[in-house]
Design a protein around this motif. Sequence first.
Motif, PDB file in Angstrom:
ATOM      1  N   LEU A   1       0.847  -1.188   0.000  1.00 17.60           N
ATOM      2  CA  LEU A   1       0.000   0.000   0.000  1.00 17.60           C
ATOM      3  C   LEU A   1       0.883   1.239   0.000  1.00 17.60           C
ATOM      4  O   LEU A   1       1.761   1.371   0.854  1.00 17.60           O
TER       5      LEU A   1
ATOM      6  N   ILE B   1       1.012   4.980   0.843  1.00 16.93           N
ATOM      7  CA  ILE B   1       0.201   5.769   1.770  1.00 16.93           C
ATOM      8  C   ILE B   1       0.820   7.140   1.999  1.00 16.93           C
ATOM      9  O   ILE B   1       2.041   7.271   2.075  1.00 16.93           O
TER      10      ILE B   1
ATOM     11  N   LEU C   1      -4.728   0.780   9.823  1.00 16.54           N
ATOM     12  CA  LEU C   1      -4.796  -0.444   9.016  1.00 16.54           C
ATOM     13  C   LEU C   1      -5.295  -1.621   9.847  1.00 16.54           C
ATOM     14  O   LEU C   1      -6.083  -2.437   9.366  1.00 16.54           O
TER      15      LEU C   1
ATOM     16  N   VAL D   1      -4.669   6.032   1.566  1.00 20.69           N
ATOM     17  CA  VAL D   1      -4.105   4.960   0.751  1.00 20.69           C
ATOM     18  C   VAL D   1      -4.217   5.419  -0.699  1.00 20.69           C
ATOM     19  O   VAL D   1      -5.311   5.532  -1.246  1.00 20.69           O
TER      20      VAL D   1
ATOM     21  N   GLN E   1      -2.458   3.967  -3.351  1.00 20.01           N
ATOM     22  CA  GLN E   1      -2.354   2.871  -4.312  1.00 20.01           C
ATOM     23  C   GLN E   1      -2.257   1.563  -3.570  1.00 20.01           C
ATOM     24  O   GLN E   1      -1.630   1.481  -2.506  1.00 20.01           O
ATOM     25  N   MET E   2      -2.873   0.512  -4.135  1.00 19.01           N
ATOM     26  CA  MET E   2      -2.790  -0.825  -3.555  1.00 19.01           C
ATOM     27  C   MET E   2      -2.361  -1.776  -4.657  1.00 19.01           C
ATOM     28  O   MET E   2      -2.993  -1.840  -5.722  1.00 19.01           O
TER      29      MET E   2
END
Length: 117
Positions: free
Chosen positions: A44, A46, A64, A109, A111-112
């Motif tokens: 992730l 962040i 999280l 967040v 991008q995952m």
Amino acid sequence: MSEASPESDKPKREKRPQQVYTLVVEVGRKPGDGLPDKATGAALMIYASGVDEEEAVRETVAILKQADMAPLDVSGYGTLEERLKAGDEIDTEERALMQRALDENSVIVAQMTPFFD
């Protein structure tokens, strides 16, 4: 003459400004984590606000965990200024997310990336 109040004897803490830190958090699997079915974990990206990187990491890990995720490792990449000095190119969308994290004193967040075996 009046006596000095006890508060005036205490050294004043300098209030440090909030900054936004870029973190990459690796997470493992946990029931209800929202990751794709076949994923073994995820990374992730962040943006998290804090007076220092340690606070940003603590807040991120706590949030999280509340979201039923299993943080395993956190890597810090510094503030916007530190990243620019290191030569990172940061586009307007990324800057906008950083500003939002600062304005809202939040963890975002951005991008995952799921991991698959």
